[in-house]
Scaffold this active site. Structure first.
Site, short mmCIF file in Angstrom:
data_model
loop_
_atom_site.label_atom_id
_atom_site.label_comp_id
_atom_site.label_asym_id
_atom_site.label_seq_id
_atom_site.Cartn_x
_atom_site.Cartn_y
_atom_site.Cartn_z
N GLU A 53 20.72 63.85 11.54
CA GLU A 53 22.10 63.48 11.86
C GLU A 53 22.78 64.65 12.58
O GLU A 53 22.39 65.81 12.42
CB GLU A 53 22.82 63.17 10.55
CG GLU A 53 24.28 62.79 10.72
CD GLU A 53 24.89 62.15 9.47
OE1 GLU A 53 24.26 62.19 8.40
OE2 GLU A 53 26.00 61.59 9.59
N ASN A 200 25.89 51.92 9.53
CA ASN A 200 25.43 52.75 8.41
C ASN A 200 26.49 52.73 7.31
O ASN A 200 27.69 52.91 7.59
CB ASN A 200 25.24 54.20 8.88
CG ASN A 200 25.04 55.17 7.72
OD1 ASN A 200 23.97 55.22 7.12
ND2 ASN A 200 26.08 55.93 7.38
N GLU A 201 26.09 52.51 6.11
CA GLU A 201 27.00 52.54 4.95
C GLU A 201 28.34 51.87 5.29
O GLU A 201 29.41 52.46 5.14
CB GLU A 201 27.20 53.98 4.45
CG GLU A 201 25.92 54.60 3.93
CD GLU A 201 26.08 55.89 3.12
OE1 GLU A 201 27.20 56.44 3.06
OE2 GLU A 201 25.07 56.33 2.53
N TYR A 269 20.61 58.64 -3.48
CA TYR A 269 20.46 60.09 -3.62
C TYR A 269 20.42 60.43 -5.10
O TYR A 269 21.14 59.82 -5.91
CB TYR A 269 21.65 60.82 -2.98
CG TYR A 269 21.64 60.81 -1.46
CD1 TYR A 269 20.88 61.73 -0.77
CD2 TYR A 269 22.41 59.90 -0.73
CE1 TYR A 269 20.86 61.74 0.63
CE2 TYR A 269 22.40 59.91 0.66
CZ TYR A 269 21.63 60.83 1.33
OH TYR A 269 21.61 60.85 2.70
N GLU A 325 17.90 56.54 3.61
CA GLU A 325 18.43 57.82 3.11
C GLU A 325 18.06 57.97 1.65
O GLU A 325 18.40 57.11 0.82
CB GLU A 325 19.96 57.88 3.27
CG GLU A 325 20.39 57.99 4.73
CD GLU A 325 21.87 58.26 4.91
OE1 GLU A 325 22.48 58.91 4.03
OE2 GLU A 325 22.41 57.80 5.94
O1 AHR Z 1 22.98 62.28 4.62
C1 AHR Z 1 24.32 62.63 4.51
C2 AHR Z 1 25.23 61.43 4.44
O2 AHR Z 1 25.01 60.73 3.26
C3 AHR Z 1 25.07 60.39 5.52
O3 AHR Z 1 25.77 60.71 6.67
C4 AHR Z 1 25.63 59.17 4.88
O4 AHR Z 1 25.06 57.99 5.39
C5 AHR Z 1 25.36 59.37 3.41
O5 AHR Z 1 26.46 59.11 2.63
#
Ligand code: AHR
Length: 523
Positions: A53, A200-201, A269, A325
């Site tokens: 990114e 994205n998101e 995550y 991600e």
């Molecule tokens: O990877 C960092 C961020 O985490 C990304 O930009 C986003 O898609 C996610 O929340």
């Protein structure tokens, strides 16, 4: 081999397992049954993908230094990073975000560098983005890496026309204003783009949409994402965060959506300590170590939850889960810009990578793409750079070791193992998966999560005899060992000798806190 036969064999081995555990009075006996001719789905190479990114120094400094840089480069792209990513067999790269993607206007990043618009990177540190790395630079990177492009489009603040133009610019060989513009910018032939993300998101930074609203908007965008000149887009709709199964339900239940996307994304995550109290990447306790892996294992539950929803609406399994991600998210290194998400990477991250990749292998029927966040200098990076220096992180080594599974066939396995216990909590101490490649070689990847206990895994390999066994191991004396610019080789894979292979049974003695990959060859 029939499933019933597989189950019978596993049953017999499990009886032996229990009897042996009783006889030896060990309480627990660690066993991984592998049936060499009981294959499952092909493991898509793309689950070993990465994500880059416009964030911190992932692109600028990490990948792109510009043609005039004194750092050795090819068309402005760092040679050391290129070489390392190729060695790791990177199969695809996602770009330009992340949250940045929904602020990115691709026309700012084409044409003569000196004429490109400068913008503010509002998501990440408020720094000025000069757009010197744009579409042509990214596609050059893809070509040099010999991997597939995964481009994420702007739904949050873009337009349908802007996205449609981008695809035409990238992939059409007809005569049109967009293809003429591409040619004026020095690229005659269209490129191939395999994956394209429709935002994205979008439930968060990509527009704060509800699932119903996004579902409608996604259809509108997707309709104009054409397959030009033999290019076939694998369109990825924005999927859920973590356990948000309702989002998946909404996207999957709408009958028209069947034709609108091929993959549905998923983000997860692991944030030990939680968002308000994140762990340090290097300075942590055994409790943090344990908690990180407990959170990592949740990935399996999350995939199962979304896959169950998808199975109901898509029993023929035509749509893939795209985990674009994932990874550990720790506190930034002291003294660095909080908006740059720069974190060190230790043996803990290496085990995290092994746990995830084994989970993805096991879900090869549904999980078709996955991208670790992020490639260089951001979050759980595989590479760190500082000026002209570069180090490979422990996570890098796991990706390189596990690359043997790419496009191999998953083997159905049965793992019984002891727990790794922390107070009231317990998780499996061993993570494992196995595959057979096109040449008939078997690869077994394992991780021992326990930081202070060597564990021996008995591994009957039924349905084939093998003459040669070899292996690699990744471990270190400390849980928080890492590779720094001063000491870049603190965590390195070495030859693994801790196995015996007799009468079709492997005995694998895994050092505490280690990752092992074994290869079994018939010749
Ligand atoms: O990877 C960092 C961020 O985490 C990304 O930009 C986003 O898609 C996610 O929340």
């Amino acid at each position: 081999m029939k499933k019933s036969l597989f189950l019978l064999i596993v049953f017999l081995f499990n009886m032996a397992f229990i009897l042996n555990a009783q006889k030896e009075n060990t309480g627990k006996f660690n066993q991984l049954v592998i049936i060499a001719n009981n294959t499952g789905p092909v493991i898509s190479k793309d689950i070993y993908g990465h994500f880059s990114e416009h964030l911190g120094s992932c692109i600028y400094g990490g990948i792109w230094v510009g043609k005039e840089s004194s750092i050795p480069n090819t068309y402005g792209i760092r040679n050391d990073v290129l070489f390392a990513l190729r060695e790791m067999k990177i199969p695809n790269l996602r770009w330009p975000g992340g949250c940045f993607a929904d602020t990115y206007h691709w026309k700012d990043g084409i044409g003569p560098q000196e004429k490109r618009a400068s913008i503010i990177n509002t998501h990440w540190g408020g720094v000025t983005e000069d757009n010197s790395f744009g579409t042509h630079e990214f596609m050059k990177l893809i070509e040099l890496l010999d991997c597939d492009a995964y481009i994420c489009g702007n739904v949050g603040s873009g337009s349908v026309k802007e996205m449609a133009d981008w695809i035409e610019y990238l992939t059409s060989d007809s005569d049109s204003p967009m293809t003429r513009l591409r040619k004026e910018n020095g690229r005659e032939e269209p490129w191939k783009v395999k994956y394209f993300g429709i935002g994205n998101e979008n439930w968060g930074c990509g527009g704060n949409m509800t699932a119903d609203f996004y579902s409608d908007v996604m259809r509108q965008y997707s309709t104009y994402l054409r397959n030009f000149s033999g290019n076939r887009l694998y369109r990825v709709a924005c999927g859920a965060n973590n356990y948000e199964f309702e989002w998946t339900e909404t996207l999957m239940r709408e009958p028209v959506n069947r034709y609108m996307f091929q993959g549905l994304s998923l983000h997860y995550y692991s944030v030990p300590g939680g968002w308000g109290n994140k762990n340090s990447a290097t300075n942590f306790t055994e409790d943090d170590w344990f908690e990180t892996f407990r959170l990592n294992y949740e990935m399996d539950r999350i995939i199962k939850g979304h896959a169950a929803v998808m199975d109901r609406h898509d029993p023929r399994n035509t749509k893939g889960i795209v985990i674009d991600e994932w990874g550990n998210w720790f506190e930034v290194e002291p003294g660095t810009n909080p908006g740059f998400l720069y974190q060190q990477n230790t043996l803990r991250d290496a085990i995290t990578a092994a746990i995830h990749l084994n989970i993805f292998n096991h879900h090869a029927d549904r999980v078709k793409v996955a991208n670790l966040a992020q490639t260089v200098n951001v979050l759980q990076a595989v590479i760190l750079t500082k000026d002209d220096k570069m180090v490979l992180t422990p996570t890098y080594h796991v990706f390189r070791m596990f690359s043997v599974h790419q496009e191999a066939q998953l083997l159905n396995t049965d793992l019984r193992c002891e727990d790794y216990v922390m107070g009231e909590r317990a998780i499996p101490a061993i993570s494992a998966s196995a595959s057979v490649d096109k040449e008939g070689k078997i690869h077994i990847s394992l991780a021992n999560l326990n930081p202070s206990k060597e564990i021996t895994v008995t591994c009957p390999v039924i349905g084939g005899t093998f003459k040669n066994v070899s292996g690699e191991v990744l471990t270190a004396p400390e849980m928080n060992a890492f590779n720094s610019f001063e000491k870049p080789e603190m965590v390195q894979p070495t030859v693994f000798k801790g196995f015996k292979y007799n009468d079709g049974t492997l005995s694998i003695t895994m050092p505490a806190k280690s990752i092992v990959v074994l290869e079994l060859k018939k010749e």
